[in-house]
Design a protein around this motif. Structure first.
Motif, PDB file in Angstrom:
ATOM      1  N   TYR A   9       0.969  -1.271  -0.052  1.00 58.09           N
ATOM      2  CA  TYR A   9       0.388   0.035  -0.126  1.00 58.09           C
ATOM      3  C   TYR A   9       0.725   1.638   0.142  1.00 58.09           C
ATOM      4  O   TYR A   9       1.053   2.370  -0.828  1.00 58.09           O
ATOM      5  N   ARG A  10       2.078   1.375   1.166  1.00 59.21           N
ATOM      6  CA  ARG A  10       2.292   2.146   0.976  1.00 59.21           C
ATOM      7  C   ARG A  10       3.190   2.905  -0.096  1.00 59.21           C
ATOM      8  O   ARG A  10       2.963   3.845  -0.705  1.00 59.21           O
ATOM      9  N   GLU A  11       3.568   1.682  -0.838  1.00 62.19           N
ATOM     10  CA  GLU A  11       4.516   1.430  -2.331  1.00 62.19           C
ATOM     11  C   GLU A  11       3.873   2.193  -3.273  1.00 62.19           C
ATOM     12  O   GLU A  11       4.700   2.505  -4.357  1.00 62.19           O
ATOM     13  N   PHE A  12       2.787   1.470  -2.883  1.00 64.48           N
ATOM     14  CA  PHE A  12       1.588   2.533  -3.975  1.00 64.48           C
ATOM     15  C   PHE A  12       1.354   4.034  -4.262  1.00 64.48           C
ATOM     16  O   PHE A  12       1.799   4.405  -5.277  1.00 64.48           O
ATOM     17  N   LEU A  13       1.384   4.214  -3.064  1.00 64.49           N
ATOM     18  CA  LEU A  13       0.642   5.495  -3.247  1.00 64.49           C
ATOM     19  C   LEU A  13       2.517   6.747  -3.072  1.00 64.49           C
ATOM     20  O   LEU A  13       2.142   7.964  -3.507  1.00 64.49           O
ATOM     21  N   GLN A  14       3.853   6.482  -2.969  1.00 63.02           N
ATOM     22  CA  GLN A  14       5.027   6.447  -3.316  1.00 63.02           C
ATOM     23  C   GLN A  14       4.727   6.588  -5.069  1.00 63.02           C
ATOM     24  O   GLN A  14       5.539   7.548  -5.772  1.00 63.02           O
ATOM     25  N   SER A  15       4.538   5.724  -5.738  1.00 64.44           N
ATOM     26  CA  SER A  15       4.638   5.207  -7.508  1.00 64.44           C
ATOM     27  C   SER A  15       3.463   5.799  -8.005  1.00 64.44           C
ATOM     28  O   SER A  15       4.108   5.952  -9.164  1.00 64.44           O
ATOM     29  N   CYS A  16       2.551   6.296  -7.622  1.00 67.42           N
ATOM     30  CA  CYS A  16       1.620   6.189  -8.437  1.00 67.42           C
ATOM     31  C   CYS A  16       1.713   7.012  -8.828  1.00 67.42           C
ATOM     32  O   CYS A  16       1.546   7.485 -10.127  1.00 67.42           O
ATOM     33  N   PRO A  17       2.152   7.949  -8.284  1.00 66.43           N
ATOM     34  CA  PRO A  17       2.353  10.038  -9.094  1.00 66.43           C
ATOM     35  C   PRO A  17       3.074  10.089  -9.892  1.00 66.43           C
ATOM     36  O   PRO A  17       3.106  10.717 -11.285  1.00 66.43           O
ATOM     37  N   GLN A  18       4.423   9.031  -9.528  1.00 63.88           N
ATOM     38  CA  GLN A  18       6.184   8.973 -10.449  1.00 63.88           C
ATOM     39  C   GLN A  18       4.962   8.130 -12.142  1.00 63.88           C
ATOM     40  O   GLN A  18       5.631   8.045 -12.671  1.00 63.88           O
ATOM     41  N   PHE A  19       4.470   7.029 -11.368  1.00 59.70           N
ATOM     42  CA  PHE A  19       3.944   6.055 -13.044  1.00 59.70           C
ATOM     43  C   PHE A  19       2.947   7.540 -13.955  1.00 59.70           C
ATOM     44  O   PHE A  19       2.919   7.239 -15.301  1.00 59.70           O
ATOM     45  N   GLU A  20       1.777   8.161 -12.939  1.00 58.73           N
ATOM     46  CA  GLU A  20       0.919   8.892 -13.704  1.00 58.73           C
ATOM     47  C   GLU A  20       1.893  10.049 -14.973  1.00 58.73           C
ATOM     48  O   GLU A  20       1.646  10.389 -15.679  1.00 58.73           O
ATOM     49  N   ARG A  21       2.684  10.670 -14.086  1.00 60.12           N
ATOM     50  CA  ARG A  21       3.367  11.576 -15.137  1.00 60.12           C
ATOM     51  C   ARG A  21       4.330  10.785 -15.605  1.00 60.12           C
ATOM     52  O   ARG A  21       4.244  11.426 -17.276  1.00 60.12           O
ATOM     53  N   MET A  22       4.815   9.549 -15.956  1.00 65.74           N
ATOM     54  CA  MET A  22       4.674   8.184 -16.885  1.00 65.74           C
ATOM     55  C   MET A  22       4.167   8.784 -18.213  1.00 65.74           C
ATOM     56  O   MET A  22       4.705   8.693 -19.635  1.00 65.74           O
ATOM     57  N   ILE A  23       2.807   8.499 -17.826  1.00 65.34           N
ATOM     58  CA  ILE A  23       1.929   8.397 -18.521  1.00 65.34           C
ATOM     59  C   ILE A  23       1.922   9.319 -19.269  1.00 65.34           C
ATOM     60  O   ILE A  23       1.785   9.661 -20.944  1.00 65.34           O
ATOM     61  N   MET A  24       1.265  11.037 -18.729  1.00 70.43           N
ATOM     62  CA  MET A  24       0.997  11.970 -18.948  1.00 70.43           C
ATOM     63  C   MET A  24       2.799  12.155 -20.111  1.00 70.43           C
ATOM     64  O   MET A  24       2.010  13.216 -21.072  1.00 70.43           O
ATOM     65  N   ARG A  25       4.003  12.152 -19.757  1.00 75.52           N
ATOM     66  CA  ARG A  25       4.758  11.995 -20.561  1.00 75.52           C
ATOM     67  C   ARG A  25       5.147  11.817 -21.636  1.00 75.52           C
ATOM     68  O   ARG A  25       5.930  11.999 -23.047  1.00 75.52           O
TER      69      ARG A  25
END
Length: 310
Positions: free
Chosen positions: A169-185
């Motif tokens: 759960y904690r890993e998701f909260l940390q990595s989700c914004p990075q994952f979404e930034r990759m998608i948008m980039r």
């Protein structure tokens, strides 16, 4: 930045139910479902409301048809320009996510605009990188993908019901914004909607589903468990927003106690997020059909027909 449409005539412009303003800084302003907001369509007056203050069906259907016409125009634009669009729909059980998705896809081409609603991960998927099975469904050029629940399942349902570990759960909260930034980039347009429903309205909808055979399939054992975990869901949602409601990828909250109002507000807002032009093909003039060439239909009694019961 605002949506562009080719102006055909003044009456046509006035019937278009959306589009004017978006946030500065590149993000769009959130639409507030107020009666005074006439920019979203025909002004809402008392004659458009029920005694409980909700939208009447005739007004709702008229406005929905206008928005669905705009969705068709958007679909043509996305296909023509090779855009890639993701729209996430999240919220509590019975919040109305499925209803708005149904109205979005009702008159659009499923080859351009498709829905992804993944079930419980398989044993193999449970061993993969968490985002892996979602990546497989990201849009190609010219596609809009609607996620009926998404990777945010981990931050809400999985966490509240103990289907993931605290570390996951904690890993998701940390990595989700990075994952979404990759998608948008990568050039993908990402929109996130959270459907907010009150405790009382959710309970009313649960009771409606329980008593109606046509809707009972919507009431899962997980839904029944969630009835006693309202506070836990609220806490999980608040924490998820704290980590993932970012300037580059904000959550847009839809007041969903009134289903009709929620659908109109959500769709009209979605249309403001993707600048598009009206490239709808003109009406077709069908040529005269070629005359028959001596074809003889086989005897009707040699075929099996469905009984005329109606």
């Amino acid at each position: 930045m605002a949506k562009k449409t080719k102006k055909k005539d003044k009456g046509k412009d006035e019937s278009v139910a959306i589009v004017d303003e978006v946030k500065s800084n590149g993000a769009s302003a959130e639409v507030t479902p107020t009666q005074e907001d006439s920019e979203q369509g025909a002004p809402i007056t008392d004659k458009h409301l029920t005694q409980k203050g909700k939208l009447k069906e005739d007004y709702y259907e008229t406005e929905m048809l206008k928005l669905q016409e705009e969705l068709v125009k958007l679909q043509y634009w996305v296909k023509e320009k090779g855009l890639r669009v993701i729209v996430l729909f999240e919220g509590r059980d019975a919040a109305g996510k499925g209803g708005v998705i149904k109205r979005i896809i009702e008159r659009t081409n499923p080859r351009t605009l498709r829905v992804v609603a993944l079930g419980i991960p398989s044993d193999v998927e449970k061993t993969q990188w968490y985002f892996q099975r979602w990546v497989a469904h990201l849009p190609a050029a010219g596609e809009i993908v609607l996620f009926d629940r998404s990777w945010y399942t981990r931050a809400i349902t999985e966490y509240v019901h103990g289907f993931c570990t605290e570390a996951e759960y904690r890993e998701f909260l940390q990595s989700c914004p990075q994952f979404e930034r990759m998608i948008m980039r990568s050039g993908i347009i990402l929109l996130k909607y959270w459907f907010s429903v009150s405790d009382e309205e959710q309970e009313r909808r649960f009771k409606q589903r329980a008593s109606d055979p046509r809707r009972r399939w919507k009431l899962s054992p997980m839904d029944l468990k969630s009835r006693d975990m309202w506070v836990e869901y609220s806490q999980a949602k608040d924490r998820m927003f704290a980590f993932t409601d970012t300037k580059g990828s904000p959550w847009y909250v839809v007041n969903a106690d009134d289903k009709r109002r929620a659908r109109l507000n959500c769709i009209s807002h979605l249309l403001t997020q993707i600048p598009y032009e009206d490239i709808l093909p003109p009406p077709l003039e069908l040529p005269a059909r070629k005359p028959g060439s001596g074809y003889m239909r086989p005897p009707i009694d040699e075929q099996t027909f469905v009984p005329n019961r109606y």
